[in-house]
Write a protein that holds these residues in place. Structure first.
Motif, mmCIF file in Angstrom:
data_model
loop_
_atom_site.group_PDB
_atom_site.id
_atom_site.type_symbol
_atom_site.label_atom_id
_atom_site.label_comp_id
_atom_site.label_asym_id
_atom_site.label_seq_id
_atom_site.Cartn_x
_atom_site.Cartn_y
_atom_site.Cartn_z
ATOM 1 N N ILE A 1 0.707 -1.273 0.009
ATOM 2 C CA ILE A 1 -0.130 0.119 0.018
ATOM 3 C C ILE A 1 0.889 1.453 -0.009
ATOM 4 C CG2 ILE A 1 -1.621 1.249 1.497
ATOM 5 C CD1 ILE A 1 -2.963 -1.307 2.269
ATOM 6 N N LEU A 2 1.957 1.261 0.743
ATOM 7 C CA LEU A 2 2.951 2.665 1.113
ATOM 8 C C LEU A 2 3.564 2.643 -0.468
ATOM 9 C CD1 LEU A 2 4.487 1.853 4.380
ATOM 10 C CD2 LEU A 2 3.061 3.693 3.755
ATOM 11 N N SER A 3 3.911 1.671 -1.036
ATOM 12 C CA SER A 3 4.474 1.601 -2.423
ATOM 13 C C SER A 3 3.512 2.520 -3.593
ATOM 14 C CB SER A 3 4.722 0.480 -3.022
ATOM 15 O OG SER A 3 3.767 -0.422 -3.583
ATOM 16 N N GLN A 4 2.150 2.450 -3.183
ATOM 17 C CA GLN A 4 1.275 3.072 -4.336
ATOM 18 C C GLN A 4 0.836 4.550 -3.980
ATOM 19 O OE1 GLN A 4 -1.805 0.110 -4.312
ATOM 20 N NE2 GLN A 4 -0.826 -1.442 -5.447
ATOM 21 N N CYS A 5 1.215 4.923 -2.710
ATOM 22 C CA CYS A 5 1.009 6.288 -2.209
ATOM 23 C C CYS A 5 1.750 7.256 -3.279
ATOM 24 C CB CYS A 5 1.590 6.176 -0.723
ATOM 25 S SG CYS A 5 0.392 5.500 0.386
ATOM 26 N N TYR A 6 1.212 8.457 -3.236
ATOM 27 C CA TYR A 6 2.066 9.435 -4.011
ATOM 28 C C TYR A 6 1.658 10.828 -3.270
ATOM 29 C CZ TYR A 6 -2.448 9.654 -6.262
ATOM 30 O OH TYR A 6 -3.806 9.710 -6.651
ATOM 31 N N LEU A 7 2.238 11.853 -4.068
ATOM 32 C CA LEU A 7 2.045 13.277 -3.660
ATOM 33 C C LEU A 7 1.233 13.962 -4.634
ATOM 34 C CD1 LEU A 7 5.633 14.560 -2.630
ATOM 35 C CD2 LEU A 7 3.810 13.759 -1.319
ATOM 36 N N THR A 8 0.156 14.802 -4.383
ATOM 37 C CA THR A 8 -0.866 15.184 -5.271
ATOM 38 C C THR A 8 -0.194 16.524 -5.877
ATOM 39 O OG1 THR A 8 -1.486 16.999 -3.722
ATOM 40 C CG2 THR A 8 -2.640 14.876 -3.629
ATOM 41 N N GLU A 9 -0.633 17.203 -6.855
ATOM 42 C CA GLU A 9 0.018 18.238 -7.318
ATOM 43 C C GLU A 9 0.213 19.372 -6.551
ATOM 44 O OE1 GLU A 9 -4.088 20.415 -9.066
ATOM 45 O OE2 GLU A 9 -2.762 19.721 -10.562
ATOM 46 N N ASN A 10 -0.462 19.353 -5.561
ATOM 47 C CA ASN A 10 -0.046 20.401 -4.334
ATOM 48 C C ASN A 10 1.045 19.854 -3.235
ATOM 49 O OD1 ASN A 10 -1.779 22.605 -5.443
ATOM 50 N ND2 ASN A 10 -3.394 21.332 -4.722
ATOM 51 N N LEU A 11 1.374 18.568 -3.485
ATOM 52 C CA LEU A 11 2.482 18.015 -2.816
ATOM 53 C C LEU A 11 1.840 17.448 -1.679
ATOM 54 C CD1 LEU A 11 5.639 20.308 -3.290
ATOM 55 C CD2 LEU A 11 4.902 18.357 -4.626
ATOM 56 N N VAL A 12 0.792 17.122 -1.468
ATOM 57 C CA VAL A 12 -0.272 16.505 -0.363
ATOM 58 C C VAL A 12 0.266 14.843 -0.555
ATOM 59 C CG1 VAL A 12 -1.982 16.183 0.886
ATOM 60 C CG2 VAL A 12 -1.562 18.648 0.014
ATOM 61 N N PRO A 13 0.418 14.274 0.683
ATOM 62 C CA PRO A 13 0.918 12.821 0.678
ATOM 63 C C PRO A 13 -0.459 12.174 0.960
ATOM 64 C CG PRO A 13 1.500 13.781 2.681
ATOM 65 C CD PRO A 13 1.321 14.873 1.899
ATOM 66 N N VAL A 14 -0.821 11.313 -0.149
ATOM 67 C CA VAL A 14 -2.057 10.452 0.008
ATOM 68 C C VAL A 14 -1.982 9.088 -0.442
ATOM 69 C CG1 VAL A 14 -3.676 12.520 -0.288
ATOM 70 C CG2 VAL A 14 -2.748 11.312 -2.530
ATOM 71 N N THR A 15 -2.855 8.175 0.065
ATOM 72 C CA THR A 15 -2.732 6.737 -0.634
ATOM 73 C C THR A 15 -3.429 7.193 -1.760
ATOM 74 O OG1 THR A 15 -5.113 6.672 0.599
ATOM 75 C CG2 THR A 15 -3.182 5.784 1.874
ATOM 76 N N SER A 16 -3.135 6.072 -2.762
ATOM 77 C CA SER A 16 -3.680 5.917 -4.051
ATOM 78 C C SER A 16 -5.303 5.997 -4.085
ATOM 79 C CB SER A 16 -3.353 4.656 -4.832
ATOM 80 O OG SER A 16 -4.077 3.563 -4.148
ATOM 81 N N ALA A 17 -5.876 6.546 -5.011
ATOM 82 C CA ALA A 17 -7.397 6.640 -5.073
ATOM 83 C C ALA A 17 -7.999 5.376 -5.066
ATOM 84 C CB ALA A 17 -7.768 7.437 -6.448
ATOM 85 N N SER B 1 -12.419 10.263 -14.842
ATOM 86 C CA SER B 1 -12.825 9.645 -13.632
ATOM 87 C C SER B 1 -11.561 9.731 -12.491
ATOM 88 C CB SER B 1 -13.438 8.132 -13.653
ATOM 89 O OG SER B 1 -12.616 7.438 -14.456
ATOM 90 N N VAL B 2 -11.429 9.625 -11.263
ATOM 91 C CA VAL B 2 -10.641 9.454 -10.405
ATOM 92 C C VAL B 2 -9.971 7.820 -10.525
ATOM 93 C CG1 VAL B 2 -10.014 9.505 -7.917
ATOM 94 C CG2 VAL B 2 -11.182 11.273 -8.833
ATOM 95 N N VAL B 3 -10.886 7.054 -10.660
ATOM 96 C CA VAL B 3 -10.234 5.676 -10.916
ATOM 97 C C VAL B 3 -10.970 5.012 -11.943
ATOM 98 C CG1 VAL B 3 -10.009 5.256 -8.363
ATOM 99 C CG2 VAL B 3 -12.216 4.811 -9.184
ATOM 100 N N ASP B 4 -10.505 3.968 -12.660
ATOM 101 C CA ASP B 4 -10.905 3.208 -13.618
ATOM 102 C C ASP B 4 -12.215 2.463 -13.035
ATOM 103 O OD1 ASP B 4 -11.092 0.247 -15.162
ATOM 104 O OD2 ASP B 4 -10.891 2.079 -16.749
ATOM 105 N N PRO B 5 -13.266 2.625 -13.532
ATOM 106 C CA PRO B 5 -14.451 1.823 -13.290
ATOM 107 C C PRO B 5 -14.347 0.326 -13.142
ATOM 108 C CG PRO B 5 -15.320 3.651 -14.573
ATOM 109 C CD PRO B 5 -13.687 3.591 -14.777
#
Length: 321
Positions: free
Chosen positions: A124-140, A172-176
Motif C-alpha cells: 500500500i505504501l508503494s502505491q502512495c504519492y504526492l498530489t499536484e499540491n504536494l499533499v501525501p495521499v494513499t492511491s485513489a 474519473s478518479v479511478v477506472d470503473p
C-alpha cells in the motif's frame, strides 16, 4: 450536506507559521500567548496559525481542509488515508470528516494525538504519492477501498460513485472496471460490506443526490430504473434522463444539493435549461416527470416514496427508514 471541497491555494494562503506574524524582537513564545489571549490569532495545530476573524468566518468544510493542510505542513513520513485522502482526491463525502486519518512509513507514528494512524503494508505504501499540491495521499483506488470498509454503506457508495464519475471536462478518479474488480475480489476485513458497495455502486451517477435516490429506489421496493437514459430531442441534440421507467412512462430528475455547482455558469440558468428540456421530453414522449429535491431523499426518502407510489408498482415492502 455533501462536503464542499475548497481550492487548495485559497486555504493554504491563509494559514502560516507563527513566525510570519512576529513583529520586531518579540519572541515566538510571548507572541503566541499574547496574540491568542487578545483574540487576534487562532491556533490550528502547534506552530500553525490563522487570523481569528478569517477562521470564524469560514464554514466547517474550510476549517477541516485547513486542519489537514496544517497537519501536512508540520509532519513528515506519513500519507493521508481513508476520508482524509478522499478530501484531496476530490471525492464526495456526505459528512465532513471530524478526524484526520493517516498511514505512516516504517515504525513512525507522526502526530498520534491529532490523527488516527492505521496499520498498513509495504504494498500500500508503494502505491502512495504526492498530489499536484504536494499533499501525501494513499492511491485513489486504496482510498475508496478503505472508505468502503469503514464508512456507513450509503456514504461508501456515494464516495465510490464519485470516484468513477467522468464529465466532458474531467476523467474519473479511478477506472470503473478496476475499482469493480478491486472491491469484488476483496477478502479482508468487512468484506461483506465491501462486496455490497461493489454491487451497489454505479459509474452513471451524476451527483451524491442521484446516488442517494438510486439506493432509496431499491430500499423502497420500486423497479430498477434505467440510469442516464438517452432521449433524442432532434437530429443534433439529446438529453440523458437521470432515471427512467420506460414501461411505466415515467422519468425522475434529481435537483440535488451540489448538482449544478459550476463557477462559470449561473446556477439559475442551468436549472432553467433543465426544466425547459424536461418539458421538451414530456412533449416528445408523453411520459410524466417527477422532479426530486434534496429534502425528498435526505435524511429520509419518505417524500420520494409518496411522490412515486401512485405511478410505480412496489415489488416488495418498502424500507421507510
Amino acid at each position: 450536506m455533501v462536503m464542499r471541497i475548497p481550492e487548495y491555494q485559497e486555504i493554504y494562503d491563509q494559514i502560516r507559521p507563527l513566525s510570519d506574524f512576529q513583529r520586531g524582537g518579540t519572541s515566538i513564545g510571548s507572541l503566541s500567548k499574547r496574540a491568542c489571549i487578545q483574540g487576534d490569532l487562532h491556533r490550528i495545530i502547534r506552530g500553525i496559525y490563522i487570523q481569528k476573524h478569517i477562521w470564524q468566518a469560514w464554514p466547517e468544510d474550510n476549517r477541516v481542509y485547513a486542519n489537514h493542510i496544517a497537519y501536512a505542513l508540520t509532519h513528515r513520513d506519513f500519507y493521508f488515508s481513508h476520508t482524509s485522502a478522499a478530501i484531496f482526491h476530490g471525492l464526495d463525502l456526505l459528512k465532513t470528516p471530524e478526524t484526520i486519518h493517516i498511514i505512516a512509513k516504517g515504525q513512525s507514528r507522526p502526530g498520534r494525538k491529532s490523527a488516527v494512524c492505521h496499520r498498513t503494508t509495504s504494498e500500500i505504501l508503494s502505491q502512495c504519492y504526492l498530489t499536484e499540491n504536494l499533499v501525501p495521499v494513499t492511491s485513489a483506488l486504496q482510498t475508496v477501498l478503505d472508505c468502503a470498509k469503514t464508512l456507513h454503506f450509503q456514504d461508501a457508495v456515494i464516495l465510490a460513485d464519485s470516484a468513477m464519475r467522468s464529465t466532458f471536462e474531467t476523467s474519473s478518479v479511478v477506472d470503473p472496471q478496476e475499482l469493480q474488480e478491486e472491491l469484488s475480489e476483496y477478502t479482508g476485513y468487512r468484506k461483506k460490506q465491501v462486496h455490497a458497495v461493489a454491487r451497489a455502486m454505479s459509474q452513471f451517477s451524476g451527483s451524491a443526490a442521484e446516488t442517494i435516490t438510486r439506493l432509496a429506489l431499491t430500499d423502497l421496493g420500486f423497479p430498477v430504473p434505467k440510469e442516464q437514459y438517452r432521449i433524442q430531442l432532434d437530429q443534433h441534440h439529446y438529453y440523458d434522463l437521470d432515471f427512467a421507467f420506460p414501461e411505466h412512462k415515467l422519468f425522475v430528475e434529481v435537483d440535488g444539493q451540489g448538482k449544478y455547482f459550476n463557477q462559470r455558469i449561473s446556477t439559475s440558468r442551468v436549472i432553467q435549461a433543465e426544466h425547459k428540456r424536461q418539458r421538451t421530453v414530456e412533449k416528445l414522449t408523453g411520459w410524466r416527470c417527477i422532479r426530486i429535491y434534496w429534502d425528498d431523499i435526505y435524511p429520509s426518502p419518505v417524500k420520494l416514496y409518496r411522490a412515486l407510489e401512485p405511478y410505480l408498482p412496489n415489488l416488495r415492502s418498502p424500507n421507510l427508514r
